[in-house]
Design a protein around this motif. Structure first.
Motif, mmCIF file in Angstrom:
data_model
loop_
_atom_site.group_PDB
_atom_site.id
_atom_site.type_symbol
_atom_site.label_atom_id
_atom_site.label_comp_id
_atom_site.label_asym_id
_atom_site.label_seq_id
_atom_site.Cartn_x
_atom_site.Cartn_y
_atom_site.Cartn_z
ATOM 1 N N UNK A 193 38.125 40.475 39.945
ATOM 2 C CA UNK A 193 36.664 40.462 39.826
ATOM 3 C C UNK A 193 36.082 41.776 40.343
ATOM 4 N N UNK A 194 36.595 42.270 41.456
ATOM 5 C CA UNK A 194 36.101 43.534 42.011
ATOM 6 C C UNK A 194 36.295 44.674 41.017
ATOM 7 N N UNK A 195 37.457 44.729 40.382
ATOM 8 C CA UNK A 195 37.733 45.808 39.428
ATOM 9 C C UNK A 195 36.890 45.664 38.157
ATOM 10 N N UNK A 221 41.726 53.492 34.397
ATOM 11 C CA UNK A 221 42.109 53.977 35.716
ATOM 12 C C UNK A 221 41.639 53.051 36.830
ATOM 13 N N UNK A 222 40.406 52.555 36.701
ATOM 14 C CA UNK A 222 39.873 51.619 37.699
ATOM 15 C C UNK A 222 40.730 50.360 37.745
ATOM 16 N N UNK A 223 41.067 49.837 36.575
ATOM 17 C CA UNK A 223 41.873 48.616 36.521
ATOM 18 C C UNK A 223 43.308 48.865 36.983
ATOM 19 N N UNK A 224 43.848 50.050 36.689
ATOM 20 C CA UNK A 224 45.208 50.387 37.135
ATOM 21 C C UNK A 224 45.261 50.541 38.652
ATOM 22 N N UNK A 225 44.150 50.959 39.233
ATOM 23 C CA UNK A 225 44.078 51.172 40.682
ATOM 24 C C UNK A 225 44.357 49.886 41.453
ATOM 25 N N UNK A 226 44.059 48.725 40.871
ATOM 26 C CA UNK A 226 44.254 47.457 41.582
ATOM 27 C C UNK A 226 45.619 46.817 41.319
ATOM 28 N N UNK A 249 55.117 37.505 50.478
ATOM 29 C CA UNK A 249 55.419 36.077 50.508
ATOM 30 C C UNK A 249 54.209 35.226 50.822
ATOM 31 N N UNK A 250 53.076 35.565 50.192
ATOM 32 C CA UNK A 250 51.852 34.790 50.404
ATOM 33 C C UNK A 250 51.964 33.428 49.718
ATOM 34 N N UNK A 251 51.308 32.428 50.279
ATOM 35 C CA UNK A 251 51.250 31.111 49.639
ATOM 36 C C UNK A 251 50.517 31.245 48.316
ATOM 37 N N UNK A 252 50.880 30.415 47.352
ATOM 38 C CA UNK A 252 50.317 30.559 46.009
ATOM 39 C C UNK A 252 48.798 30.397 45.986
ATOM 40 N N UNK A 253 48.254 29.507 46.809
ATOM 41 C CA UNK A 253 46.801 29.340 46.845
ATOM 42 C C UNK A 253 46.097 30.606 47.298
ATOM 43 N N UNK A 254 46.632 31.234 48.343
ATOM 44 C CA UNK A 254 46.060 32.489 48.828
ATOM 45 C C UNK A 254 46.297 33.602 47.821
ATOM 46 N N UNK A 255 47.476 33.615 47.213
ATOM 47 C CA UNK A 255 47.809 34.589 46.175
ATOM 48 C C UNK A 255 46.795 34.512 45.026
ATOM 49 N N UNK A 256 46.493 33.303 44.574
ATOM 50 C CA UNK A 256 45.546 33.116 43.468
ATOM 51 C C UNK A 256 44.153 33.588 43.873
ATOM 52 N N UNK A 257 43.684 33.160 45.038
ATOM 53 C CA UNK A 257 42.354 33.567 45.505
ATOM 54 C C UNK A 257 42.270 35.084 45.651
ATOM 55 N N UNK A 258 43.310 35.673 46.206
ATOM 56 C CA UNK A 258 43.367 37.121 46.387
ATOM 57 C C UNK A 258 43.327 37.833 45.032
ATOM 58 N N UNK A 259 44.173 37.396 44.096
ATOM 59 C CA UNK A 259 44.267 38.057 42.791
ATOM 60 C C UNK A 259 42.968 37.937 41.997
ATOM 61 N N UNK A 286 30.815 41.186 46.788
ATOM 62 C CA UNK A 286 32.195 41.555 46.441
ATOM 63 C C UNK A 286 32.872 42.243 47.620
ATOM 64 N N UNK A 287 32.164 43.135 48.306
ATOM 65 C CA UNK A 287 32.760 43.787 49.475
ATOM 66 C C UNK A 287 33.085 42.780 50.569
#
Length: 196
Positions: free
Chosen positions: A72-74, A41-46, A57-67, A92-93
């Motif tokens: 990691x947070x989950x 459930x925790x992992x599905x939440x993200x 339409x985020x740039x791939x670099x930002x997309x990767x950093x975000x993902x 993490x926060x």
């Protein structure tokens, strides 16, 4: 936004970002099979958060950093890293809310609620203010979810008053820091300029 989501990968960065989304889905399946339903459930939440960069339409670099940050947070929750390493929760926060705020801003821009970075009405001070406010709102929502999880799902979720306030302060600061970077270099975050 649908066109952004359905657009095929056009670079190695796009493939890596999509691979991270696949890791997210496989993590939920693996946790459901070999872990607990709470972990799944925790992992599905993200998962919705992992799909968000494609929609906006985020740039791939930002997309990767975000993902990576969201995963990691989950997984930090699943592996109990928040209680195992002093200060990990705050880090993490700070980082996770920092990347969530500009991503949320881009979503609001796609929905035509705030000016898109390419528009003449886009103002740096407004982007910074919105980023900080979004960060505090996301932090409050995050803490509310933790509280609901503690009260109604499992007492394994660590939550105290000091933890809640500290997490919200760290999240707001992270959103402010990344919001400043976003306001001065929005093209580093957004790939597709159209607000379809």
């Amino acid at each position: 936004m649908r066109d952004n989501f359905l657009r095929g990968p056009s670079s190695a960065g796009d493939w890596v970002a999509d691979g991270l989304r696949a890791v997210g889905v496989l993590g939920v399946i693996g946790a459901a099979i070999w872990g607990s339903l709470t972990d799944a459930g925790i992992l599905a939440f993200v998962l919705p958060a992992l799909m968000l960069p494609r929609f906006v339409g985020a740039r791939s670099g930002f997309d990767i950093a975000f993902s990576i940050t969201v995963l990691i947070a989950a997984w930090s929750n699943v592996w109990d890293l928040y209680r195992s390493f002093l200060g990990w929760d705050t880090i993490v926060h700070l980082v996770c809310t920092g990347v969530l705020a500009p991503m949320a801003y881009l979503l609001l821009a796609r929905l035509r609620i705030v000016p898109a970075p390419a528009e003449s009405t886009f103002l740096r001070r407004t982007a910074i203010t919105h980023s900080a406010l979004i960060g505090f709102a996301v932090s409050a929502l995050w803490e509310l979810v933790e509280w609901v999880g503690f009260e109604y799902v499992t007492e394994d979720i660590y939550t105290t008053y000091d933890d809640t306030i500290g997490d919200m302060a760290a999240g707001g600061l992270g959103a402010l820091i990344v919001g400043i970077a976003f306001a001065w270099r929005p093209f580093a975050f957004e790939r597709y300029r159209s607000t379809d």
